[in-house]
Write an enzyme that holds these catalytic residues in place. Structure first.
Site, short mmCIF file in Angstrom:
data_model
loop_
_atom_site.label_atom_id
_atom_site.label_comp_id
_atom_site.label_asym_id
_atom_site.label_seq_id
_atom_site.Cartn_x
_atom_site.Cartn_y
_atom_site.Cartn_z
N CYS A 199 42.46 39.58 47.89
CA CYS A 199 41.29 39.06 47.18
C CYS A 199 40.46 40.25 46.71
O CYS A 199 39.99 41.04 47.52
CB CYS A 199 40.46 38.16 48.09
SG CYS A 199 38.90 37.63 47.33
N HIS A 207 49.49 34.71 39.71
CA HIS A 207 48.51 34.24 38.73
C HIS A 207 49.22 33.73 37.48
O HIS A 207 50.19 34.33 37.02
CB HIS A 207 47.57 35.38 38.32
CG HIS A 207 46.69 35.84 39.43
ND1 HIS A 207 45.48 35.26 39.72
CD2 HIS A 207 46.88 36.83 40.36
CE1 HIS A 207 44.94 35.87 40.76
NE2 HIS A 207 45.77 36.82 41.18
N GLU A 209 41.53 28.58 42.17
CA GLU A 209 42.21 29.41 43.16
C GLU A 209 43.08 28.58 44.09
O GLU A 209 42.67 27.53 44.57
CB GLU A 209 41.19 30.21 43.98
CG GLU A 209 40.52 31.33 43.20
CD GLU A 209 39.99 32.41 44.11
OE1 GLU A 209 40.79 32.98 44.89
OE2 GLU A 209 38.78 32.70 44.04
N CYS A 218 37.11 35.50 40.71
CA CYS A 218 38.38 35.91 41.34
C CYS A 218 38.70 37.30 40.83
O CYS A 218 38.98 37.47 39.63
CB CYS A 218 39.49 34.93 41.02
SG CYS A 218 41.10 35.41 41.68
N GLY A 243 42.30 37.73 39.83
CA GLY A 243 42.48 36.94 38.62
C GLY A 243 41.90 37.63 37.39
O GLY A 243 42.48 37.55 36.29
#
Length: 277
Positions: free
Chosen positions: A71, A162, A211, A220, A223
């Protein structure tokens, strides 16, 4: 059991000292604290542990209790946590994650960490390693049908999977409806995070994210990195761009010579607390 609530661009997690103060199943703890009505309220939980490979380890769980690899917003807050709480005096740190070791450069103001630059490593484009089921080795602008609507996706792993979808207007999307269908689509064997991105200009992208395991979040980091890489691959943006999320902005740069992605953004402590029982 003491904890700290922290957030990066509104992507919030509950942080624990994982070096011995935590009792019980950590996935279940994450589910309990993440509940926004009966718990602390967060997108998940992060336990900061000792590491034999790096300065520290980030052990991360989504809001549904599932283990996550990485993350970007969460790891920036790990850097702030260990520096501000006196675990280290170093401003350049290595953090072990399930996605490998990541490197942090802490930006100090007034004795506290305000921003963190993270070397997010290499974007993975090979379909089998993301993973995404495709007849192509790379998934760039490939068609996918969700809820009867055809979209074009570009798939990338930044340590976690992703699928980036470019749209004309991110504000009009009903993510609560389409997000779960993307996440659990048959072509994603480990589910996926889905970014819906609107290119404002070559240096600015607006993005919303669904997510995996947490639903729509305010930001994110991985992301945002995947989105800039995807925009470059589709010739929609420059390799250095700002990504505007619901919770704030992140500066992303894809150094194509090194094939590394760098993310810079804020890290904020919200409050300290203690769980009973």
């Amino acid at each position: 059991m003491k904890f700290v609530k922290m957030q990066g661009c509104g992507n919030d997690y509950v942080y624990f000292d994982g070096r011995g103060d935590v009792k019980g199943n950590r996935g279940e703890i994450a589910k309990a604290v993440s509940n926004r009505h009966f718990g602390v309220g967060s997108d998940g939980a992060i336990f900061i542990n000792n590491s034999q490979k790096a300065d520290f380890e980030m052990e991360m769980y989504n809001a549904d209790g599932s283990r996550a690899e990485m993350c970007g917003n969460g790891i920036r807050c790990v850097g702030k946590y260990v520096y501000d709480n006196g675990w280290t005096e170093k401003t350049k740190l290595s953090i072990e994650t399930l996605a490998g070791i990541k490197y942090l450069d802490l930006k100090i103001e007034g004795g506290e960490v305000k921003k963190v630059q993270v070397d997010m490593g290499k974007p993975e484009l090979h379909a089998d390693k993301i993973p995404v089921i495709s007849k192509n080795q790379q998934v760039i602008g490939e068609e996918i049908e969700v809820e009867g609507v055809s979209y074009k996706m570009t798939c990338i792993s930044m340590g976690n999977p992703h699928a980036v979808i470019f749209v004309d207007n991110v504000a009009e999307l009903d993510l609560e409806k389409i997000g779960p269908s993307f996440e659990r689509h048959i072509c994603f064997p480990k589910r996926t995070n889905t970014e819906f991105a609107q290119v404002i200009n070559p240096s600015l992208i607006e993005m919303r994210v669904w997510e995996r395991g947490s639903g729509e979040t305010l930001a994110c980091g991985t992301g945002a990195c995947a989105t800039v890489v995807a925009a470059c691959l589709n010739k929609l943006s420059l390799p250095k761009a700002k990504v505007r999320l619901l919770g704030g902005e992140l500066d992303i740069e894809w150094d194509e010579k090194k094939n590394k992605v760098y993310m810079t953004g804020p890290a904020t402590t919200v409050f300290f607390g203690e769980m009973k029982g």
